[in-house]
Write a protein that holds these residues in place. Structure first.
Motif, PDB file in Angstrom:
ATOM      1  N   VAL A 361     -21.560   6.440  -0.793  1.00 30.35           N
ATOM      2  CA  VAL A 361     -21.548   6.019  -2.178  1.00 30.35           C
ATOM      3  C   VAL A 361     -20.181   6.291  -2.800  1.00 30.35           C
ATOM      4  N   TYR A 362     -19.585   7.417  -2.447  1.00 34.14           N
ATOM      5  CA  TYR A 362     -18.232   7.741  -2.910  1.00 34.14           C
ATOM      6  C   TYR A 362     -17.201   7.085  -2.004  1.00 34.14           C
ATOM      7  N   THR A 363     -16.025   6.809  -2.536  1.00 29.82           N
ATOM      8  CA  THR A 363     -14.946   6.273  -1.710  1.00 29.82           C
ATOM      9  C   THR A 363     -14.465   7.366  -0.753  1.00 29.82           C
ATOM     10  N   ASN A 364     -14.175   6.964   0.475  1.00 31.12           N
ATOM     11  CA  ASN A 364     -13.914   7.926   1.533  1.00 31.12           C
ATOM     12  C   ASN A 364     -12.572   7.680   2.207  1.00 31.12           C
ATOM     13  N   CYS A 365     -12.342   8.354   3.314  1.00 28.64           N
ATOM     14  CA  CYS A 365     -11.038   8.283   3.976  1.00 28.64           C
ATOM     15  C   CYS A 365     -10.750   6.886   4.547  1.00 28.64           C
ATOM     16  N   TYR A 366     -11.779   6.197   5.001  1.00 26.56           N
ATOM     17  CA  TYR A 366     -11.584   4.827   5.480  1.00 26.56           C
ATOM     18  C   TYR A 366     -11.121   3.928   4.334  1.00 26.56           C
ATOM     19  N   ASP A 367     -11.753   4.104   3.181  1.00 24.29           N
ATOM     20  CA  ASP A 367     -11.326   3.343   2.000  1.00 24.29           C
ATOM     21  C   ASP A 367      -9.888   3.677   1.630  1.00 24.29           C
ATOM     22  N   GLY A 368      -9.516   4.948   1.828  1.00 26.15           N
ATOM     23  CA  GLY A 368      -8.147   5.368   1.529  1.00 26.15           C
ATOM     24  C   GLY A 368      -7.122   4.676   2.393  1.00 26.15           C
ATOM     25  N   VAL A 369      -7.441   4.512   3.682  1.00 23.66           N
ATOM     26  CA  VAL A 369      -6.541   3.780   4.581  1.00 23.66           C
ATOM     27  C   VAL A 369      -6.416   2.337   4.131  1.00 23.66           C
ATOM     28  N   GLU A 370      -7.545   1.728   3.782  1.00 21.35           N
ATOM     29  CA  GLU A 370      -7.507   0.336   3.336  1.00 21.35           C
ATOM     30  C   GLU A 370      -6.670   0.188   2.066  1.00 21.35           C
ATOM     31  N   GLY A 371      -6.791   1.160   1.163  1.00 18.19           N
ATOM     32  CA  GLY A 371      -6.003   1.120  -0.063  1.00 18.19           C
ATOM     33  C   GLY A 371      -4.513   1.217   0.195  1.00 18.19           C
ATOM     34  N   MET A 372      -4.136   2.089   1.130  1.00 15.72           N
ATOM     35  CA  MET A 372      -2.719   2.216   1.466  1.00 15.72           C
ATOM     36  C   MET A 372      -2.201   0.961   2.169  1.00 15.72           C
ATOM     37  N   TYR A 373      -3.052   0.333   2.978  1.00 14.50           N
ATOM     38  CA  TYR A 373      -2.649  -0.915   3.631  1.00 14.50           C
ATOM     39  C   TYR A 373      -2.455  -2.006   2.584  1.00 14.50           C
ATOM     40  N   PHE A 374      -3.323  -2.028   1.586  1.00 14.43           N
ATOM     41  CA  PHE A 374      -3.176  -2.992   0.490  1.00 14.43           C
ATOM     42  C   PHE A 374      -1.827  -2.815  -0.192  1.00 14.43           C
ATOM     43  N   ILE A 375      -1.443  -1.578  -0.495  1.00 13.90           N
ATOM     44  CA  ILE A 375      -0.151  -1.330  -1.140  1.00 13.90           C
ATOM     45  C   ILE A 375       0.992  -1.784  -0.239  1.00 13.90           C
ATOM     46  N   GLN A 376       0.943  -1.389   1.024  1.00 13.73           N
ATOM     47  CA  GLN A 376       2.030  -1.738   1.945  1.00 13.73           C
ATOM     48  C   GLN A 376       2.194  -3.246   2.061  1.00 13.73           C
ATOM     49  N   GLN A 377       1.076  -3.958   2.232  1.00 16.69           N
ATOM     50  CA  GLN A 377       1.157  -5.399   2.439  1.00 16.69           C
ATOM     51  C   GLN A 377       1.551  -6.138   1.175  1.00 16.69           C
ATOM     52  N   CYS A 378       1.171  -5.633   0.022  1.00 16.48           N
ATOM     53  CA  CYS A 378       1.593  -6.258  -1.231  1.00 16.48           C
ATOM     54  C   CYS A 378       3.102  -6.122  -1.424  1.00 16.48           C
ATOM     55  N   VAL A 379       3.629  -4.948  -1.151  1.00 11.10           N
ATOM     56  CA  VAL A 379       5.070  -4.741  -1.268  1.00 11.10           C
ATOM     57  C   VAL A 379       5.814  -5.619  -0.272  1.00 11.10           C
ATOM     58  N   ALA A 380       5.320  -5.669   0.968  1.00 12.00           N
ATOM     59  CA  ALA A 380       5.967  -6.483   1.995  1.00 12.00           C
ATOM     60  C   ALA A 380       5.910  -7.963   1.647  1.00 12.00           C
ATOM     61  N   SER A 381       4.767  -8.429   1.145  1.00 12.89           N
ATOM     62  CA  SER A 381       4.628  -9.825   0.765  1.00 12.89           C
ATOM     63  C   SER A 381       5.598 -10.177  -0.364  1.00 12.89           C
ATOM     64  N   SER A 382       5.675  -9.301  -1.363  1.00  9.13           N
ATOM     65  CA  SER A 382       6.585  -9.552  -2.477  1.00  9.13           C
ATOM     66  C   SER A 382       8.031  -9.621  -2.004  1.00  9.13           C
ATOM     67  N   ASN A 383       8.378  -8.755  -1.067  1.00  8.51           N
ATOM     68  CA  ASN A 383       9.742  -8.773  -0.519  1.00  8.51           C
ATOM     69  C   ASN A 383      10.038 -10.027   0.286  1.00  8.51           C
ATOM     70  N   GLU A 384       8.976 -10.736   0.719  1.00  4.35           N
ATOM     71  CA  GLU A 384       9.131 -11.974   1.488  1.00  4.35           C
ATOM     72  C   GLU A 384       8.737 -13.189   0.648  1.00  4.35           C
ATOM     73  N   ASN A 385       8.992 -13.125  -0.666  1.00  2.00           N
ATOM     74  CA  ASN A 385       8.736 -14.242  -1.563  1.00  2.00           C
ATOM     75  C   ASN A 385       7.273 -14.665  -1.542  1.00  2.00           C
ATOM     76  N   ALA A 386       6.390 -13.654  -1.614  1.00  2.00           N
ATOM     77  CA  ALA A 386       4.941 -13.864  -1.689  1.00  2.00           C
ATOM     78  C   ALA A 386       4.357 -14.490  -0.422  1.00  2.00           C
ATOM     79  N   ALA A 387       4.930 -14.180   0.724  1.00  3.10           N
ATOM     80  CA  ALA A 387       4.389 -14.679   1.987  1.00  3.10           C
ATOM     81  C   ALA A 387       2.973 -14.166   2.202  1.00  3.10           C
ATOM     82  N   TRP A 388       2.146 -14.985   2.856  1.00  7.46           N
ATOM     83  CA  TRP A 388       0.792 -14.543   3.210  1.00  7.46           C
ATOM     84  C   TRP A 388       0.870 -13.570   4.376  1.00  7.46           C
ATOM     85  N   LEU A 389       0.281 -12.396   4.190  1.00 12.23           N
ATOM     86  CA  LEU A 389       0.299 -11.357   5.214  1.00 12.23           C
ATOM     87  C   LEU A 389      -1.118 -10.871   5.488  1.00 12.23           C
TER      88      LEU A 389
END
Length: 398
Positions: A361-389
């Protein structure tokens, strides 16, 4: 019923961070103790030893357990008899400290409640997940907005098929407090959030877009597939983004958007989500959390209010309520609901019972990994002119 059955006692809490000038440390302490299931007994409240000691009386922490570093705290607590030492560590520090404290606490055998985002970067998150998986500790991440009763009401509505197939998710978190360069005025909260050495690769997206993204995942259960993102710093000289929008493709074909701003005049903590299904659509807003708007074509719009005794509330939504309808429940209570769910598992663990590690019910460590991946991929996509990643992280899906 006893407190934290079968333990029949309060859980003993330690706080890392939260010293003088902190916002979120005080929130953690209040939320954890709100239901009389925990007590704050120890802390390493600042990286500055003098401030750490000086902050302890504000929390009622005895001088003997007011530590000057988290390492000292963990070593000293382990040296205490088992019936005196802490049960869990709450981490309320800037992002760059999360990993080292969480890893050390897990290896020492203590349960952890960590502020979001889970770590400074994805590599740390992946490493921490492996450490947690190799332990038996309870690990919760403080995506506290998942604790609101009507958020949990929606989660069960989606799971039961009441909205049909989900086609679209629109989530946004809009603030205005960083419209000016507060970081240049040594404002504590602004200083570390805009500093890539302490915050990580993203600014507003790491700080608040992660909440909006997680809320969509929590309420719908949709699995992400790809992301395209634009990030921008509008305030001159700012090193990290203060505005951004991401478009998400989900595996079922649904589309999602996540927008975050910290530079919109007059906006406070406007976290809002809209979900479109084939049978109905809904809207929930954190600044008015006790109402949920539900719409179906050809029918009058419904306003579902938080009422634990009403027949229209499902068990998950009603179970997150504490008080009768008309008495507003909000931020502290939602935050406490995250702690309550984690406490249930902590009590099970302490009594030798097995606990679920992924579907919680609470957010857990797996959710934490997914959240960090979301941040990483958003930054990378923005650096590549909004490329789909890609946005599908296998480690987050055991």
């Amino acid at each position: 019923m006893g407190i934290n059955e079968p333990l029949n006692r309060k859980l003993r809490m330690a706080l890392v961070g939260g010293g003088q000038g902190s916002f979120i440390g005080r929130v953690h302490s209040i939320a954890a103790c709100l239901d009389n299931r925990a007590e704050l007994v120890a802390g390493a409240l600042s990286s500055n030893p003098e401030r750490a000691k000086a902050s302890a009386p504000d929390y009622g922490i005895a001088e003997s357990r007011a530590y000057t570093s988290y390492q000292e705290m963990l070593d000293s607590e382990l040296a205490l008899p088992e019936d005196q030492r802490i049960d869990f560590v709450s981490i309320a520090t800037p992002n760059h400290v999360h990993f080292e404290v969480a890893e050390a606490a897990v290896k020492a055998g203590f349960n952890v409640v960590c502020d979001k985002p889970m770590t400074y970067d994805l590599a740390q998150a992946e490493s921490l997940l492996e450490t947690v998986k190799n332990s038996d500790v309870v690990f919760a991440l403080s995506h506290n907005y998942t604790g609101y009763p009507l958020v949990r009401q929606v989660r069960e509505m989606v799971t039961s098929g009441e909205l049909g197939e989900i086609n679209a998710v629109r989530a946004q978190y809009i603030q205005g407090w960083l419209r000016t360069s507060l970081e240049d005025e040594d404002q504590k909260q602004a200083a570390w959030r805009t500093d890539p050495k302490r915050s990580g690769a993203a600014g507003a997206f790491g700080d608040i877009a992660t909440h909006a993204y997680n809320l969509g995942r929590y309420m719908t259960g949709l699995l992400p597939d790809q992301v395209s993102c634009h990030l921008k710093a509008f305030v001159p000289g700012r090193q990290l983004d203060d505005y951004g929008t991401a478009v998400i493709r989900y595996e079922n074909g649904a589309l999602g958007t996540v927008t975050a701003s910290q530079i919109s005049h007059g906006r406070e903590n406007d976290l809002e989500i809209e979900i479109d299904g084939t049978k109905g659509s809904l809207r929930w807003r954190q600044e008015n959390p006790n109402e949920l708007i539900y719409r179906q074509n050809g029918k009058a719009h419904q306003i579902i209010t938080r009422d634990p005794n009403a027949s229209f509330m499902n068990p998950m939504g009603a179970g997150a309520c504490r008080i009768p309808a008309g008495h507003p429940e909000a931020f502290f209570e939602a935050f406490a609901n995250l702690y309550v769910a984690a406490f249930d598992d902590m009590a099970k663990r302490a009594s030798g019972q097995p606990i679920e590690r992924h579907d919680t019910v609470y957010t857990n460590c797996y959710d934490g990994v997914e959240g960090m991946y979301f941040i990483q991929q958003c930054v990378a996509s923005s650096n590549e002119n909004a490329a789909w990643l890609p946005l599908k992280h296998e480690a987050a899906r055991p």
